[in-house]
Motif scaffolding. Structure first.
Motif, mmCIF file in Angstrom:
data_model
loop_
_atom_site.group_PDB
_atom_site.id
_atom_site.type_symbol
_atom_site.label_atom_id
_atom_site.label_comp_id
_atom_site.label_asym_id
_atom_site.label_seq_id
_atom_site.Cartn_x
_atom_site.Cartn_y
_atom_site.Cartn_z
ATOM 1 N N UNK A 248 0.857 -1.183 0.000
ATOM 2 C CA UNK A 248 0.000 0.000 0.000
ATOM 3 C C UNK A 248 0.892 1.232 0.000
ATOM 4 N N UNK A 249 0.513 2.179 -0.832
ATOM 5 C CA UNK A 249 1.317 3.379 -1.046
ATOM 6 C C UNK A 249 0.493 4.597 -0.672
ATOM 7 N N UNK A 250 0.955 5.354 0.304
ATOM 8 C CA UNK A 250 0.280 6.585 0.716
ATOM 9 C C UNK A 250 0.653 7.681 -0.279
ATOM 10 N N UNK A 251 -0.325 8.110 -1.077
ATOM 11 C CA UNK A 251 -0.040 9.127 -2.098
ATOM 12 C C UNK A 251 -0.544 10.506 -1.672
ATOM 13 N N UNK A 252 -0.978 10.635 -0.418
ATOM 14 C CA UNK A 252 -1.391 11.928 0.114
ATOM 15 C C UNK A 252 -2.880 12.163 0.020
ATOM 16 N N UNK A 253 -3.337 13.179 0.756
ATOM 17 C CA UNK A 253 -4.752 13.573 0.771
ATOM 18 C C UNK A 253 -5.677 12.428 1.177
ATOM 19 N N UNK A 254 -5.173 11.564 2.072
ATOM 20 C CA UNK A 254 -6.005 10.479 2.576
ATOM 21 C C UNK A 254 -6.269 9.373 1.583
ATOM 22 N N UNK A 255 -5.404 9.208 0.593
ATOM 23 C CA UNK A 255 -5.604 8.167 -0.418
ATOM 24 C C UNK A 255 -4.433 7.187 -0.404
ATOM 25 N N UNK A 256 -4.792 5.887 -0.555
ATOM 26 C CA UNK A 256 -3.805 4.820 -0.532
ATOM 27 C C UNK A 256 -3.991 3.939 -1.766
ATOM 28 N N UNK A 257 -2.887 3.717 -2.480
ATOM 29 C CA UNK A 257 -2.897 2.846 -3.652
ATOM 30 C C UNK A 257 -2.516 1.434 -3.213
ATOM 31 N N UNK A 258 -3.338 0.453 -3.607
ATOM 32 C CA UNK A 258 -3.107 -0.939 -3.223
ATOM 33 C C UNK A 258 -2.730 -1.769 -4.439
ATOM 34 N N UNK A 259 -1.648 -2.539 -4.281
ATOM 35 C CA UNK A 259 -1.164 -3.481 -5.283
ATOM 36 C C UNK A 259 -1.204 -4.864 -4.647
ATOM 37 N N UNK A 260 -1.988 -5.792 -5.198
ATOM 38 C CA UNK A 260 -2.183 -7.088 -4.552
ATOM 39 C C UNK A 260 -1.783 -8.255 -5.459
ATOM 40 N N UNK A 261 -1.593 -9.428 -4.838
ATOM 41 C CA UNK A 261 -1.215 -10.689 -5.499
ATOM 42 C C UNK A 261 0.213 -10.623 -6.052
ATOM 43 N N UNK A 262 1.078 -9.848 -5.420
ATOM 44 C CA UNK A 262 2.436 -9.656 -5.916
ATOM 45 C C UNK A 262 3.286 -10.907 -5.688
ATOM 46 N N UNK A 263 4.301 -11.048 -6.528
ATOM 47 C CA UNK A 263 5.265 -12.124 -6.341
ATOM 48 C C UNK A 263 6.115 -11.845 -5.106
ATOM 49 N N UNK A 264 6.587 -12.914 -4.493
ATOM 50 C CA UNK A 264 7.462 -12.756 -3.330
ATOM 51 C C UNK A 264 8.765 -12.087 -3.766
ATOM 52 N N UNK A 265 9.283 -11.231 -2.908
ATOM 53 C CA UNK A 265 10.499 -10.483 -3.232
ATOM 54 C C UNK A 265 10.206 -9.033 -3.545
ATOM 55 N N UNK A 266 9.293 -8.420 -2.799
ATOM 56 C CA UNK A 266 8.929 -7.007 -3.004
ATOM 57 C C UNK A 266 10.146 -6.136 -2.750
ATOM 58 N N UNK A 289 -5.768 -15.629 -6.071
ATOM 59 C CA UNK A 289 -5.539 -15.334 -7.485
ATOM 60 C C UNK A 289 -5.409 -16.658 -8.224
ATOM 61 N N UNK A 290 -6.299 -16.890 -9.178
ATOM 62 C CA UNK A 290 -6.238 -18.126 -9.957
ATOM 63 C C UNK A 290 -5.208 -18.069 -11.063
ATOM 64 N N UNK A 291 -4.858 -16.860 -11.462
ATOM 65 C CA UNK A 291 -3.889 -16.671 -12.544
ATOM 66 C C UNK A 291 -3.095 -15.409 -12.259
ATOM 67 N N UNK A 292 -1.871 -15.282 -12.763
ATOM 68 C CA UNK A 292 -1.089 -14.080 -12.485
ATOM 69 C C UNK A 292 -1.804 -12.818 -12.962
ATOM 70 N N UNK A 293 -1.898 -11.835 -12.086
ATOM 71 C CA UNK A 293 -2.450 -10.536 -12.446
ATOM 72 C C UNK A 293 -2.148 -9.544 -11.340
ATOM 73 N N UNK A 294 -2.317 -8.279 -11.660
ATOM 74 C CA UNK A 294 -2.155 -7.215 -10.680
ATOM 75 C C UNK A 294 -3.532 -6.671 -10.320
ATOM 76 N N UNK A 295 -3.935 -6.874 -9.085
ATOM 77 C CA UNK A 295 -5.133 -6.215 -8.566
ATOM 78 C C UNK A 295 -4.716 -4.837 -8.084
ATOM 79 N N UNK A 296 -5.362 -3.793 -8.629
ATOM 80 C CA UNK A 296 -5.028 -2.428 -8.230
ATOM 81 C C UNK A 296 -6.303 -1.679 -7.871
ATOM 82 N N UNK A 297 -6.278 -0.992 -6.728
ATOM 83 C CA UNK A 297 -7.368 -0.078 -6.393
ATOM 84 C C UNK A 297 -6.859 1.041 -5.502
ATOM 85 N N UNK A 298 -7.652 2.099 -5.438
ATOM 86 C CA UNK A 298 -7.362 3.255 -4.600
ATOM 87 C C UNK A 298 -8.403 3.290 -3.497
#
Length: 358
Positions: A248-266, A289-298
């Motif tokens: 999760x990335x704090x981008x300011x103004x009370x908003x957080x970007x989420x990146x999920x199902x990542x490979x190990x080794x962040x 995750x049934x298949x590789x993908x990037x789940x992204x939401x704010x």
């Protein structure tokens, strides 16, 4: 726009004029109408769109059937949804179809309204109780106006498919989580970015570099979920492990970007500052995750499930095609349809190329 048979003239006149009626006609247990999260306008496919939910609570002692919903904006009628359309949108809190709401229970209408963002939205619901039709008005809400965050792409190049569907049963848009005493929809604007399984596409996207969408501060990192082993069954992931490895990335103004199902080794750690476009991880298939993908939401809080999903605009991408429907992904080829570079929220199931200039 869908239309429904007109309500009885006398009832319509009574509703419109406010004329006093006998108490037997006036006082009635019915629906409580609420909009818990004010809608925020976002540009999708070149049009302004309001994405929100109308919650209905049946306080009557009989089932109440949904017949028609009229949504009014500043300048008049914004949408008119008949029973067929309501049947597609009305769901129980667990996402079961619910065109008839049992006594004491809830229904949620998932709404997407195109048009300029009004200052105020009002809702008028026609419903049937024991063969008699009634009207109720409520759920007034002011839309939130103001600039949305403009994000850089979370991946490089392409093709990448923006896999999501607002009407998908148990899709991101229609799943509530009450993990900390309040029901929220974190995936209201979530997208699963997947590599289209087409000739010329490089593999399934696994290992692709995942990028910071804005300058920000790394808020949370989870990096203890093993990568799936090809050919071996994947352990079931519970709700607490659904996101797999994530950032999760704090981008300011009370908003957080989420990146999920990542490979190990962040590649980043909590407290680290990153710049837009910096590599933070690799695309994987951990968690649910049934298949590789990037789940992204704010979202509006630093919690994968205990937060409300927020809209945003994405720059530096160009649509190169689209799938007709989400069911076609992996089953049928996408249709090429080249467009200019835009700054907007991607429409459902479009295929894009990142890193292009306007």
């Amino acid at each position: 726009m869908l239309r429904h048979a007109a309500i009885p003239v006398a009832a319509a006149a009574l509703f419109a004029s406010g004329t006093t009626a006998p108490a037997s006609q006036q006082v009635r247990q019915g629906f409580d109408l609420r909009v818990p999260v004010a809608p925020i306008a976002v540009t999708v496919a070149g049009r302004q769109r309001l994405v929100y939910e109308l919650h209905l609570w049946n306080l009557a002692r009989r089932p109440l059937a949904l017949d028609r919903l009229e949504i009014f904006a500043d300048d008049g009628l914004a949408a008119d949804l008949g029973s067929d359309e309501l049947a597609k949108r009305a769901r129980s809190p667990l996402d079961a179809p619910r065109i008839e709401v049992p006594p004491g229970e809830h229904a949620i209408l998932y709404l997407e309204i195109d048009g300029a963002a009004p200052a105020l939205l009002r809702h008028r619901l026609t419903y049937t109780e024991a063969g008699n039709r009634h009207l109720v008005e409520g759920g007034a809400v002011r839309s939130v106006r103001g600039p949305l965050p403009v994000l850089d792409p979370p991946l490089r190049d392409g093709p990448w498919a923006a896999v999501y569907d607002p009407a998908l049963d148990r899709g991101h848009r229609r799943v509530l989580y009450a993990v900390d005493g309040q029901a929220r929809i974190p995936g209201r604007f979530a997208i699963d970015w997947m590599r289209p399984p087409e000739p010329g596409a490089a593999g399934n996207g696994a290992g692709a570099e995942v990028l910071a969408v804005a300058d920000g501060l790394v808020a949370t990192v989870r990096d203890d979920v093993p990568d799936p082993v090809p050919g071996k069954p994947k352990p079931a992931a519970g709700i607490g492990d659904a996101a797999g490895n994530y950032v999760s990335l704090d981008i300011g103004n009370g908003r957080f970007a989420f990146y999920e199902h990542l490979a190990k080794g962040i590649r980043v750690r909590p407290g680290q500052r990153v710049r837009a476009g910096e590599v933070i991880a690799q695309l994987g298939a951990t968690g649910q995750a049934d298949t590789p993908h990037l789940h992204f939401h704010l979202a509006d809080r630093n919690s994968p499930l205990g937060a409300e999903g927020q809209p945003y605009l994405l720059r530096g991408w160009r649509q190169i095609g689209a799938y007709r429907a989400i069911e076609d992904f992996g089953a049928k080829p996408w249709t090429a349809a080249s467009t200019r570079a835009v700054t907007a929220f991607p429409a459902p199931n479009v295929v894009v190329r990142f890193g292009v200039e306007r």
